[in-house]
Design a protein around this motif. Structure first.
Motif, mmCIF file in Angstrom:
data_model
loop_
_atom_site.group_PDB
_atom_site.id
_atom_site.type_symbol
_atom_site.label_atom_id
_atom_site.label_comp_id
_atom_site.label_asym_id
_atom_site.label_seq_id
_atom_site.Cartn_x
_atom_site.Cartn_y
_atom_site.Cartn_z
ATOM 1 N N ASN A 60 -52.356 13.989 63.625
ATOM 2 C CA ASN A 60 -51.592 12.969 64.345
ATOM 3 C C ASN A 60 -50.300 12.564 63.659
ATOM 4 O OD1 ASN A 60 -53.399 12.582 66.568
ATOM 5 N ND2 ASN A 60 -54.813 11.679 65.089
ATOM 6 N N ASN A 61 -50.156 12.945 62.387
ATOM 7 C CA ASN A 61 -48.936 12.568 61.664
ATOM 8 C C ASN A 61 -48.727 13.542 60.503
ATOM 9 O OD1 ASN A 61 -50.550 11.637 59.409
ATOM 10 N ND2 ASN A 61 -50.987 9.803 60.650
ATOM 11 N N ALA A 62 -47.646 13.360 59.786
ATOM 12 C CA ALA A 62 -47.294 14.276 58.693
ATOM 13 C C ALA A 62 -48.352 14.276 57.592
ATOM 14 C CB ALA A 62 -45.930 13.909 58.117
ATOM 15 N N GLU A 63 -48.895 13.131 57.275
ATOM 16 C CA GLU A 63 -49.907 13.056 56.216
ATOM 17 C C GLU A 63 -51.174 13.820 56.610
ATOM 18 O OE1 GLU A 63 -49.500 12.126 53.060
ATOM 19 O OE2 GLU A 63 -47.428 11.848 53.700
ATOM 20 N N GLU A 64 -51.606 13.668 57.844
ATOM 21 C CA GLU A 64 -52.771 14.416 58.315
ATOM 22 C C GLU A 64 -52.488 15.919 58.322
ATOM 23 O OE1 GLU A 64 -54.383 13.103 62.049
ATOM 24 O OE2 GLU A 64 -54.619 11.048 61.346
#
Length: 117
Positions: free
Chosen positions: A72-76
């Motif tokens: 869902n995002n860059a960290e994931e």
């Protein structure tokens, strides 16, 4: 900022040849001039040649394993890539490296054009 200190740490006063593909971003006039000005020889290498870059095989494995991941995002995304990369076995790393003599022969035979690899 990084090439010269890394080369000094790795090779000291020993000679080395810098290897990179000759994709346009890597073979820009400013880049070529920088290497010449610093006396760093660059290996003549076909541009955009995944046949001669075993890491591309490993990235292909990661890509296939992540096909259905939906971060869902860059960290994931980063976490998913790290976890997937950790699943690559030593055997999967050795296969493309062991095939290098055949890859090189195929690229030479194809006069630098893409080969079956």
């Amino acid at each position: 900022h990084f090439v010269l200190p890394a080369a000094d740490q790795l090779y000291g006063d020993a000679d080395f040849i810098f290897q990179q593909d000759l994709a346009p971003a890597h073979s820009a006039k400013a880049t070529s001039t920088w290497f010449k000005d610093h006396g760093i020889p660059v290996l003549n290498w076909p541009a955009n040649s995944p046949d001669l870059n075993p890491i591309e095989n490993l990235w292909g494995i990661v890509k296939r394993k992540m096909r259905y991941a939906r971060p869902n995002n860059a960290e994931e995304l980063k976490a998913t890539i790290r976890a997937t990369w950790a699943l690559i076995t030593p055997e999967q790393c050795h296969r493309p490296i062991d095939s290098m003599p055949r890859r090189i022969a195929a690229v030479i035979q194809a006069k630098g054009a893409p080969a079956k690899y």
